[in-house]
Scaffold this motif. Structure first.
Motif, PDB file in Angstrom:
ATOM      1  N   ASP A 133       0.810  -1.227   0.000  1.00 22.08           N
ATOM      2  CA  ASP A 133       0.000   0.000   0.000  1.00 22.08           C
ATOM      3  C   ASP A 133       0.842   1.274   0.000  1.00 22.08           C
ATOM      4  OD1 ASP A 133       0.975  -0.009   2.569  1.00 22.08           O
ATOM      5  OD2 ASP A 133      -0.980   0.004   3.551  1.00 22.08           O
ATOM      6  N   GLY A 134       2.161   1.125  -0.216  1.00 22.62           N
ATOM      7  CA  GLY A 134       3.034   2.283  -0.306  1.00 22.62           C
ATOM      8  C   GLY A 134       3.537   2.798   1.030  1.00 22.62           C
ATOM      9  N   GLN A 135       3.201   2.139   2.104  1.00 22.31           N
ATOM     10  CA  GLN A 135       3.671   2.514   3.434  1.00 22.31           C
ATOM     11  C   GLN A 135       4.943   1.731   3.761  1.00 22.31           C
ATOM     12  OE1 GLN A 135       2.011   4.983   5.193  1.00 22.31           O
ATOM     13  NE2 GLN A 135       0.915   5.116   3.245  1.00 22.31           N
ATOM     14  N   TYR A 136       5.458   1.909   4.955  1.00 20.38           N
ATOM     15  CA  TYR A 136       6.646   1.185   5.406  1.00 20.38           C
ATOM     16  C   TYR A 136       6.395   0.625   6.802  1.00 20.38           C
ATOM     17  CZ  TYR A 136       9.449   3.059   1.589  1.00 20.38           C
ATOM     18  OH  TYR A 136       9.951   3.357   0.352  1.00 20.38           O
ATOM     19  N   THR A 137       6.851  -0.604   7.017  1.00 19.24           N
ATOM     20  CA  THR A 137       6.832  -1.166   8.363  1.00 19.24           C
ATOM     21  C   THR A 137       8.245  -1.061   8.928  1.00 19.24           C
ATOM     22  OG1 THR A 137       7.248  -3.404   7.548  1.00 19.24           O
ATOM     23  CG2 THR A 137       4.951  -2.766   7.860  1.00 19.24           C
ATOM     24  N   GLN A 138       8.324  -0.822  10.222  1.00 20.23           N
ATOM     25  CA  GLN A 138       9.619  -0.635  10.875  1.00 20.23           C
ATOM     26  C   GLN A 138       9.999  -1.874  11.670  1.00 20.23           C
ATOM     27  OE1 GLN A 138       9.430   2.774  13.433  1.00 20.23           O
ATOM     28  NE2 GLN A 138       8.433   4.040  11.896  1.00 20.23           N
ATOM     29  N   ARG A 139      11.291  -2.158  11.671  1.00 19.29           N
ATOM     30  CA  ARG A 139      11.826  -3.227  12.509  1.00 19.29           C
ATOM     31  C   ARG A 139      13.112  -2.708  13.140  1.00 19.29           C
ATOM     32  NH1 ARG A 139      12.817  -9.570  11.113  1.00 19.29           N
ATOM     33  NH2 ARG A 139      13.193 -10.167  13.258  1.00 19.29           N
ATOM     34  N   LEU A 140      13.061  -2.503  14.445  1.00 15.77           N
ATOM     35  CA  LEU A 140      14.187  -1.963  15.179  1.00 15.77           C
ATOM     36  C   LEU A 140      14.853  -3.065  15.995  1.00 15.77           C
ATOM     37  CD1 LEU A 140      15.848   0.496  16.200  1.00 15.77           C
ATOM     38  CD2 LEU A 140      14.127   0.747  18.011  1.00 15.77           C
ATOM     39  N   ARG A 141      16.178  -3.143  15.864  1.00 14.52           N
ATOM     40  CA  ARG A 141      16.968  -4.108  16.636  1.00 14.52           C
ATOM     41  C   ARG A 141      18.260  -3.434  17.076  1.00 14.52           C
ATOM     42  NH1 ARG A 141      17.014  -9.357  12.626  1.00 14.52           N
ATOM     43  NH2 ARG A 141      15.927  -8.215  11.041  1.00 14.52           N
ATOM     44  N   ARG A 142      18.874  -4.009  18.059  1.00 14.24           N
ATOM     45  CA  ARG A 142      20.227  -3.607  18.440  1.00 14.24           C
ATOM     46  C   ARG A 142      21.184  -4.246  17.434  1.00 14.24           C
ATOM     47  NH1 ARG A 142      19.747   0.716  20.380  1.00 14.24           N
ATOM     48  NH2 ARG A 142      18.259   0.869  22.037  1.00 14.24           N
ATOM     49  N   ASN A 143      22.281  -3.588  17.174  1.00 12.56           N
ATOM     50  CA  ASN A 143      23.258  -4.121  16.225  1.00 12.56           C
ATOM     51  C   ASN A 143      23.654  -5.548  16.585  1.00 12.56           C
ATOM     52  OD1 ASN A 143      23.205  -1.699  14.875  1.00 12.56           O
ATOM     53  ND2 ASN A 143      25.170  -0.993  15.629  1.00 12.56           N
ATOM     54  N   LYS A 144      23.817  -5.831  17.881  1.00 10.21           N
ATOM     55  CA  LYS A 144      24.268  -7.160  18.300  1.00 10.21           C
ATOM     56  C   LYS A 144      23.288  -8.260  17.901  1.00 10.21           C
ATOM     57  CE  LYS A 144      22.609  -6.412  22.996  1.00 10.21           C
ATOM     58  NZ  LYS A 144      23.043  -6.190  24.364  1.00 10.21           N
TER      59      LYS A 144
END
Length: 156
Positions: free
Chosen positions: A69-80
């Motif tokens: 639908d042209g949106q974005y989902t976010q996925r946040l993680r720590r680098n480790k």
């Protein structure tokens, strides 16, 4: 006579500053890009230890995945959290720049931004944009935070 000497000194310092600072900045930009490329090499080699050594474990990695639908989902993680993914058995990963990335350096901080293509088992998976933040840690540049988009493959 004194005014002439001051003017000569002033302009000499300006020329000297420009002549010295530009190569230093260019050197720093090259060092930062080399650090970014080293991350790509570690990913391709499946070398989680090397990948980890090139960044701050507590830094953030944020992916923005394009949806239909042209949106974005976010996925946040720590680098480790990404370290183990690099060395996951049974799959080969590879990331390459699409064109020349831009590098900005200001003292101990830097940004690398550019388009990339990601491969899984030698097959193109997706394209996107990388925004990689680096910090100067002693004599080397390390990744602090990494944000990227995950987009459908571009038509070549």
């Amino acid at each position: 006579m004194f005014a002439l000497n001051r003017a000569w000194l002033f302009w000499s310092l300006i020329v000297l500053t420009i002549g010295v600072s530009q190569p230093c900045r260019a050197d720093a930009e090259a060092e930062v890009l080399a650090a970014a490329n080293a991350l790509f090499v570690a990913i391709e080699a499946g070398d989680a230890e090397r990948f980890a050594a090139l960044q701050i474990p507590e830094g953030a990695s944020l992916s923005m995945r394009a949806t239909e639908d042209g949106q974005y989902t976010q996925r946040l993680r720590r680098n480790k959290e990404l370290f183990a993914l690099v060395a996951e058995p049974g799959r080969r990963l590879k990331e390459v720049w699409l064109g020349q990335p831009q590098v900005l350096v200001d003292g101990p901080i830097a940004l690398v931004w550019g388009r990339y293509r990601f491969y899984v088992d030698d097959e193109a998976s997706h394209d996107g944009a990388n925004a990689m933040q680096f910090i100067r840690d002693g004599e080397r540049w390390v990744l602090a935070n990494w944000t990227w988009t995950v987009e459908p493959l571009a038509d070549d």
